[in-house]
Structure formats: C-alpha cells, structure tokens
Design an enzyme around this catalytic site. Structure first.
Site, PDB file in Angstrom:
ATOM      1  N   ASP A 483       1.311  -3.309  -6.651  1.00 42.38           N
ATOM      2  CA  ASP A 483      -0.104  -3.129  -6.334  1.00 42.38           C
ATOM      3  C   ASP A 483      -0.597  -1.706  -6.576  1.00 42.38           C
ATOM      4  O   ASP A 483      -1.788  -1.450  -6.519  1.00 42.38           O
ATOM      5  CB  ASP A 483      -0.328  -3.416  -4.839  1.00 42.38           C
ATOM      6  CG  ASP A 483      -0.549  -4.889  -4.581  1.00 42.38           C
ATOM      7  OD1 ASP A 483      -0.817  -5.618  -5.532  1.00 42.38           O
ATOM      8  OD2 ASP A 483      -0.447  -5.285  -3.415  1.00 42.38           O
TER       9      ASP A 483
HETATM   10  C1  GLC Z   1       3.297  -5.204  -0.718  1.00 37.14           C
HETATM   11  C2  GLC Z   1       2.389  -6.346  -1.059  1.00 37.14           C
HETATM   12  C3  GLC Z   1       2.844  -7.074  -2.275  1.00 37.14           C
HETATM   13  C4  GLC Z   1       3.117  -6.126  -3.394  1.00 37.14           C
HETATM   14  C5  GLC Z   1       4.061  -5.025  -2.974  1.00 37.14           C
HETATM   15  C6  GLC Z   1       4.245  -3.978  -4.032  1.00 37.14           C
HETATM   16  O1  GLC Z   1       4.499  -5.712  -0.240  1.00 37.14           O
HETATM   17  O2  GLC Z   1       2.298  -7.257   0.004  1.00 37.14           O
HETATM   18  O3  GLC Z   1       1.903  -8.034  -2.671  1.00 37.14           O
HETATM   19  O4  GLC Z   1       3.633  -6.854  -4.448  1.00 37.14           O
HETATM   20  O5  GLC Z   1       3.561  -4.390  -1.824  1.00 37.14           O
HETATM   21  O6  GLC Z   1       3.130  -3.212  -4.234  1.00 37.14           O
HETATM   22  C1  GLC Z   2      -0.849  -0.394  -0.542  1.00 35.49           C
HETATM   23  C2  GLC Z   2       0.661  -0.437  -0.438  1.00 35.49           C
HETATM   24  C3  GLC Z   2       1.232  -1.653  -1.129  1.00 35.49           C
HETATM   25  C4  GLC Z   2       0.522  -2.878  -0.682  1.00 35.49           C
HETATM   26  C5  GLC Z   2      -0.981  -2.742  -0.804  1.00 35.49           C
HETATM   27  C6  GLC Z   2      -1.635  -3.950  -0.233  1.00 35.49           C
HETATM   28  O1  GLC Z   2      -1.245  -0.178  -1.829  1.00 35.49           O
HETATM   29  O2  GLC Z   2       1.256   0.705  -0.989  1.00 35.49           O
HETATM   30  O3  GLC Z   2       2.599  -1.737  -0.833  1.00 35.49           O
HETATM   31  O4  GLC Z   2       0.925  -3.945  -1.469  1.00 35.49           O
HETATM   32  O5  GLC Z   2      -1.430  -1.603  -0.126  1.00 35.49           O
HETATM   33  O6  GLC Z   2      -2.997  -3.913  -0.195  1.00 35.49           O
END
Ligand code: GLC
Ligand code: GLC
Length: 811
Positions: A483
């Site tokens: 993300d």
């Molecule tokens: C968090 C989010 C997931 C995402 C991950 C890596 O665990 O829930 O959707 O893939 O972060 O950014």
């Molecule tokens: C932030 C976190 C990521 C997560 C995301 C969800 O970017 O670093 O891990 O998946 O929020 O919205």
C-alpha cells in the site's frame, strides 16, 4: 525475559506478571458480539462493527496505556484493589491472566481474598459473560464491597470522540433492579440498546461518570469506591456508565460466585417500547435468564471449549518441535479465526474506526481459515465479490455492518481482483463445492446486476490483462499489495493521505512485478479450475496470457541477480542494482519464485540467494534494501517511514512466507524452516522485553536491521501473516495440501526432522498421516501407503465421508 508461559494442555498463555511490555490482549466472541480484553481487563466491546456499534468506550493511545475496560474494585476495610492489578495497581500477592480460546481468566489475590474473573462470549449470544468468584482463604469472616464498572460509548466510536457539543446532552439510561440499560438515542433513529446486569440484588449503583469518579479522579481512584458509598445516580447527558455495588460477606474457606452480563439487543420498530419512553427489555431479560446461574454459565463455557476442540481438530501436528506444535495446533489457527472475523478493523493497533473489511486482506485471510468453518468462508467470498465492479476492479474495503463498498477509500489497487481467485480456489479445493461458482453475485451490491460467481473470477483475471503497461507487465494503479509504494501519487502535501489522494495513473507507466508474479500463480489456478469445469477454450486463453506474462517477466523483469520490483511513473526501474536505495525487494522475488519463473534458467535460485544475502537478518527477512533514507516523491509513502520500519525495510511478516514457499519450490527445506522459525512468535518468547507484543500471535511488523531497535514488533493480531504462515507451514513445509482430487503430500522440511504426524480432517474424513525421513532428506516423496496399500502418486484420494485412514509417507 519472559512474562508468562504456554499451557498447551489447556490451550492458554499464562501471564504471570501484569507489567507486560505492552498490553497483551485476547478476543472474545467470533460471531456477532465481540470484545477485546487485555491482561489487565482493559479493552472494549462492540456488536458486529467496531465503528458503528461500539458498546463501551475506549481511549486509544492513552496515558497510561490501556486505561479503560471492564473493571472490578474490591474494598475491604480501608483498602481498595483490582483483581487484574489495573486500574488500582495495588500490589497483589498473586496475579495470573490466562488467555485461552475465546476466553480470558484473570485471578488476583490480596489479604487472603482470591478473586477470579472469567470473561467469555457464549456461542450464539450477544453478550459478554463475566463470572466473578470470590474466595475467602483466611480464618476470619470477611465483609467486602464490590463495585463493577463499564463506560458506555455513544454507539458511533468516531463521533463519540469528537462531537462533544452534541454528545454531552444525549446520554440516557434506565435502571431496573440489578440491570443498568444504556439507551442513548433510542428515541430517534436507533432501535438498539445495551445493558449490564448482575444475577443478585444490588445494594446500590451508579450511572453518572463524574459522580462515580469525582471530577478530578482517574480509573485508579473512584471517589465512590474510596468512600465505599455508591451515589445511586441516574445519568442525564454527560457520560453514562454502569456500576453495580454489592456487599458480600464470606465465611472462612467459603466462596461466592456472581454473574455479570454485558449485552446488546435490537428491537423491531413496532416492539420498541414497553410504555411511553420506557424501552422494551424483553430480549435482554431473556438473555439474562439464559445465564442467571453458575450452572448455566458453566455449561455455556463447556460448549465453547467443545466448539474449539472441534475446530482445532481439523488440523493437528506432532513434531519434535514443541514451539512449532503449539503455534500450529493452537495459536496460529486461533489467530486465523480472529483475522477472519476482524480483517484489519479492531485491535490495539487498529482503532476500529479506520478500516472495515479489506478486499485483498479478507481474501488472503481465507486461506488460513477455510478448513475451520467452510460455510462462513463461502458467505465471505460472496460478500467480498459483491463489492466488485463489472470491469473487475473493486472497492478496497467494505463495512461489515452494511456490507457495502467504502466510498471514502475507493479502489484502484490493481492487485485486489486477483486475490478473489486465490480465496475462491482455496475454498473449492478444501470443500469440493464447485456449486459456489453458480451463486448469483451482484456488482457493487446493485440488485439486478447479478452474475454467477465464476464470472467474477473471469473479470478479475481480465482486469490485469486489460491494464498492462509498456512492457506488457501489470499496471500498478494506486498501489499493489504494498500500500505504500504509491507510484502515481506524487504527494507533496502533508495534509493529504497517501491512501486516498487522487492518483495520476492516467498515462502512467508504473508497472508491478509483484502483480505479475501473483497473476501467474492465480492465472494458473484459474485455468486449472476452468479445465475442471470443462471450459477448455477459456483455460487455453488464460494460459496463453500467463505464458506471455512469464515471458514479459523474464525479459523486462529480471535484473541479472533478482527480479525487479516495479517500473515507476516515468518507466524507470525500482528494485534494481541501478538504484541507489531500494535495490532489491521481497514481494516480486517472493511471487516470481512461487510461480517458479525462470526455474530452469536458474533465475529462481539466484533471486532467492540474493534475498538471503541482502534481505535476511537475525529477526526475519526485511522488505527492501537498502532502506530509503529520504523521501522520494515518485515512490510515495514507502519512503516516508524511517529506515527499518513498516514498508521501508521493516520485517513485514506477511510477506516472509512468500519467500518460504519459494524456497520449498527449490526444495531447500532447511532454509524454509530457518525463515519460518525467525518470525514465529513462540520462538521469541524469551526475548519478550525486546519483542514487546504477545508471544502467542504474529505481529504485522518486526523492526528490521536498519531500525533503531531491530527485533521490536508492532501491530500484533490483525495481519495477513496469520493466514500466510498457517498456509505455508501446513501446506508447504509439512506439505499436506488440499486439492480438487484429494490431499497432496509434498513435505519440504529441514533434514534433521526424522518424522512427524499430522491428523487432517478433509471433506468429512480423517487422515492420520505419518511422515518418515530415514534418509534425512529435505524434499521428495519416495513412497506412500494408504491403509498399508501403496499408492502410485503423492495424492491421497478422497475417501467416503466419515472414514478414517492411515497414511504412511517415506521421503
Ligand atoms: C497492511 C494492509 C494490507 C497491505 C499491507 C502492506 O497490512 O492491511 O492490505 O497489503 O499493509 O502495505
Ligand atoms: C499505511 C500502512 C500500511 C497499511 C495502510 C492501510 O499505509 O503503512 O501497512 O496497509 O496504511 O491503509
């Protein structure tokens, strides 16, 4: 340093020191009513949705940590204490907290009085039971005063903590006998109320917070408790609470049991009122009567235990590694149930108001859960698919209460659709229920738009085909699994969110090698499904695209020693030796290895060797290396984190299993096991003061080698790590893998393992599997017998439902 120990027989983690390095929590309930509870009885309860139906108030990030929960105060003579140590923090002579499967039992001892609190949510019940047992271990008669306490939340957890101009005037309660009802806003649009009861007559109560505490006191020192005098207040506005007051006399050696119930009910519009302004309480009364005796409560508790016996009986292992067995047999499976229920919504790191159910998250959670309750997995798949659009794209999240896609977060994460293929095929392999593919499932929840679920898989696959970039690789969109790799965002405004700010994907060249690898794995799975359905043309079409993608990866996705991570907006490489920072990433190397891309040419092996050399460290495999030391506007959030944390070179445990499965593709069982053990929490129990979070569940992230404090974990409980690790250990290391035709047996283990046993319930039959490794190999099945008879390949066929069999495997 340890703060407790595992009690595997009772399936509990026993905390013996209340001053854990962080609150160590547990979850109660796994259907509609849920509670979070810490080792000092902090936490909160909600019905279905942690944002819209928050029953009790909780203040995140408070000082001190974890203030607020369901508290009991015991007053004897002049002294006041709490059995869970907090909130009074009076020194106890004995303290113990046992977190178990859906229950928590906290025991405190002071002045020869033992107080034991058992908390659980009975099956099919919208209430938390609190059974309080008081034992007089002294030689004198004791006279004590007991105060209970919970603080009501005004339902919507978000507005509850911001709209005080309204909130301070709306609060309403009713008190009837020993039951305190919370009915704020019941008069207007709401038809639901909460209640807190005890099964004995009370000698007093309070429902007005400031009267109970005194305006300037904290949870640790309520004025009414200090003075031993309840005020019998009825709240009007401000902050309603519920506190019962009971006087208890105990002969030496005697004990007394009290049953408290914290519940929630909804009424039909025509049954809302008992009389003008008085709520209809019949549903609450009925629930209270189901739990008004010790015997009834004990029966409900026994039923909960039996339920977990059954669930955990679907997969059991016995190896020579005690720490592994307790994770696989107990805690990892338990955590998979919790992530199934909560996705990423409510934990001590997720506030319950930020996120609902994630499209990608919930699909991945399924792979660790389908073997537990397939019917619930089926319903979940349909709920998730209903938030997809006709072109295959989808909402990134949906709210559990409404099951509708969340508009504020939107969509455009181009990996999302593929996970639906992963979740659905995992479900069919487990159950054989091809019928799910015929279920009529709408797009964007629009009535009339229903198509068979199968078509949702087709549009998921095609969404990638229809969104390819200049190298024929998948366009990344807003982001892929990571993300924080925001390649189309270019945010220079600290007031906008990386997740939701409008992305500039129009005309972008940003492509993802992670989606490419995922596409190959899921594409092959989807093709196989088509073949089994007799859709030979579709299977052929799919495989043509898959082959093309494999070629594109080999041609444009290989950096010489490992797989690239992505191309950015301008078409520049990410995750390449040409970069100054972020030269190598875990995700693309994981997925391309899982897909076995370039296996013959040695690419897979090279890539995994590079991962070992550059990403592995003492506590696990970091996400990227070198960590970004500055903000790169063209990469986004990933470079906003300090080095070693989260997506910037943290050990993001979720993706370690991708490398582990890759290692099993190569047959390197020793390395797969080494990686597995590093992030497995039971192996970090002895360094709990560094690790910080619970040693019985996975955390999303452990600080990586570039961090200030490597090895410190954060974000425990709600993480895809749970499902991926269970999937990896059960299917790829222990190697018991469900398939359409039966159980594939394909272990990949460290050579030191001589033998192990797995009991697997699958499609209604029980398989007792013994794996022997006399030649100390890592992979490769030499012989299998089924009930003594040799079978020719490594797929143990389906048996008539209800049967049991012995399978013997020699490596
Ligand atoms: C968090 C989010 C997931 C995402 C991950 C890596 O665990 O829930 O959707 O893939 O972060 O950014
Ligand atoms: C932030 C976190 C990521 C997560 C995301 C969800 O970017 O670093 O891990 O998946 O929020 O919205």
């Amino acid at each position: 340093m340890q703060y407790g120990f595992f009690d595997d027989v009772r399936r509990e983690y026993v905390i013996t020191n209340p001053r854990t390095p962080w609150p160590w929590i547990n979850y109660l309930g796994n259907e509609d009513f849920f509670s979070l509870i810490s080792n000092t009885a902090g936490g909160y309860s909600f019905y279905k949705d942690a944002k819209f139906r928050r029953l009790t108030r909780y203040r995140y990030n408070n000082v001190p940590m974890d203030s607020g929960g369901r508290y009991f105060y015991i007053r004897e003579g002049g002294s006041v204490w709490s059995p869970g140590w907090k909130p009074c923090k009076t020194d106890l002579e004995y303290y113990e907290c046992r977190h178990g499967m859906g229950y928590t039992r906290i025991t405190g001892l002071k002045n020869n009085l033992e107080a034991e609190l058992l908390f659980f949510v009975p099956l099919q019940t919208r209430a938390e039971v609190q059974k309080v047992t008081l034992r007089n271990t002294s030689r004198e008669t004791k006279k004590l005063q007991l105060f209970s306490f919970v603080e009501w939340c005004l339902w919507n957890a978000a507005t509850d903590m911001e709209n005080f101009q309204r909130n301070f005037s709306t609060g309403e309660v009713e008190v009837e006998g020993s039951v305190i009802y919370h009915k704020t806003e019941y008069r207007e649009r709401r038809n639901h109320y909460a209640y807190y009861s005890v099964n004995q007559p009370v000698q007093g109560f309070d429902t007005d917070r400031e009267s109970f505490f005194g305006l300037y006191n904290g949870f640790d020192d309520p004025q009414t408790v200090r003075e031993g005098k309840p005020r019998n207040t009825v709240a009007h506005g401000w902050s309603p609470i519920a506190s019962h007051y009971l006087e208890v006399e105990l002969e030496p050696g005697n004990s007394r049991e009290l049953i408290f119930l914290l519940g929630y009910e909804e009424n039909e519009p025509e049954e809302k009122w008992e009389s003008k302004g008085i709520i209809n309480k019949s549903k609450a009364r009925e629930t209270i009567s189901r739990f008004n005796s010790v015997e009834k409560v004990d029966n409900a508790f026994a039923a909960l235990r039996a339920y977990w016996d059954q669930l955990l009986g679907n997969f059991r292992v016995k190896t020579e590694e005690e720490k592994l067995d307790r994770m696989v047999n107990i805690w990892n499976q338990y955590q998979c149930m919790i992530t199934f229920c909560f996705s990423r919504s409510a934990s001590y790191f997720e506030s319950g108001i930020g996120r609902g159910m994630g499209f990608r998250d919930s699909n991945q959670d399924l792979i660790g859960f389908v073997h537990q309750i397939p019917e619930r997995a089926r319903e979940r798949i349909i709920d998730i698919a209903s938030t997809q659009f006709p072109d295959g794209s989808c909402y990134h999240q949906y709210q559990p209460l409404t099951k509708k896609g969340n508009n504020e977060i939107g969509g455009g994460f181009n990996d999302d659709p593929l996970w639906l293929i992963l979740g659905t095929t995992a479900y069919i392999k487990e159950t054989g229920d091809f019928g799910i593919l015929d279920a009529a499932v709408p797009f964007d929840n629009e009535p009339g738009s229903e198509v068979p679920l199968f078509d949702h898989l087709t549009v998921s696959f095609d969404h990638v085909i229809n969104n390819r970039g200049p190298h024929g690789l998948p366009l990344i969109g807003r982001a892929d699994w990571n993300d924080c790799l925001n390649l189309n965002c270019f945010s220079d405004d600290p007031n906008e969110s990386f997740q939701t700010t409008e992305n500039r994907s129009e005309g972008s060249k940003a492509e993802s090698l992670m989606i490419a690898g995922l596409f190959v794995v899921c594409g092959r799975d989807y093709a196989e499904l088509c073949r089994r359905l007799g859709k030979i043309e579709e299977a052929r079409r799919v495989l043509t695209h898959v082959d093309r993608m494999v070629e594109a990866i080999k041609q444009h996705g290989w950096d010489g020693e490992w797989f690239l991570r992505a191309y950015d907006y301008f078409g520049n490489k990410i995750g390449s030796k040409e970069n100054e920072e972020g030269q190598i990433f875990i995700e693309s190397n994981g997925w391309c290895s899982m897909a076995g891309i370039g296996l013959e040419e040695g690419m897979t092996e090279k890539a995994l060797n590079a991962v070992k050399e550059r990403l592995d460290c003492e506590h696990g495999i970091v996400l990227n290396n070198p960590a970004y030391s500055q903000y790169y506007i063209e990469y986004g959030e990933i470079s906003s984190y300090p080095p070693g944390y989260k997506e910037n070179a943290g050990i993001f445990c979720h993706n370690n299993p991708w490398i582990i499965i890759g290692e099993t593709v190569l047959g390197r069982g020793d390395r797969a096991w080494e990686y597995f053990r590093k992030i497995c929490p039971s192996y970090s129990e002895a360094i709990s003061d560094l690790h910080k979070v619970e040693p019985y569940v996975y955390a999303q992230m452990i600080a990586g080698k570039d961090a200030f404090r490597p090895g410190e974990a954060k974000n425990s409980w709600l993480t895809g790590t749970a499902a991926w690790n269970f999937y990896t250990i059960s299917q790829y290391i222990l190697g018991i893998r469900p398939s359409y035709d039966g159980l594939i047996i394909d272990p990949c283990i460290p050579p030191e393992w001589e033998h192990y046993r797995v009991t697997r319930r699958f499609r209604g039959s029980t398989y007792h599997i013994t794996v022997k490794n006399p030649e100390r190999r890592m992979k490769g099945v030499k012989a299998i017998t089924l009930n003594g008879e040799p079978i020719t390949d490594n797929v143990v066929p389906l048996l008539p439902a209800g049967s049991e069999c012995e399978v013997e495997v020699t490596l």
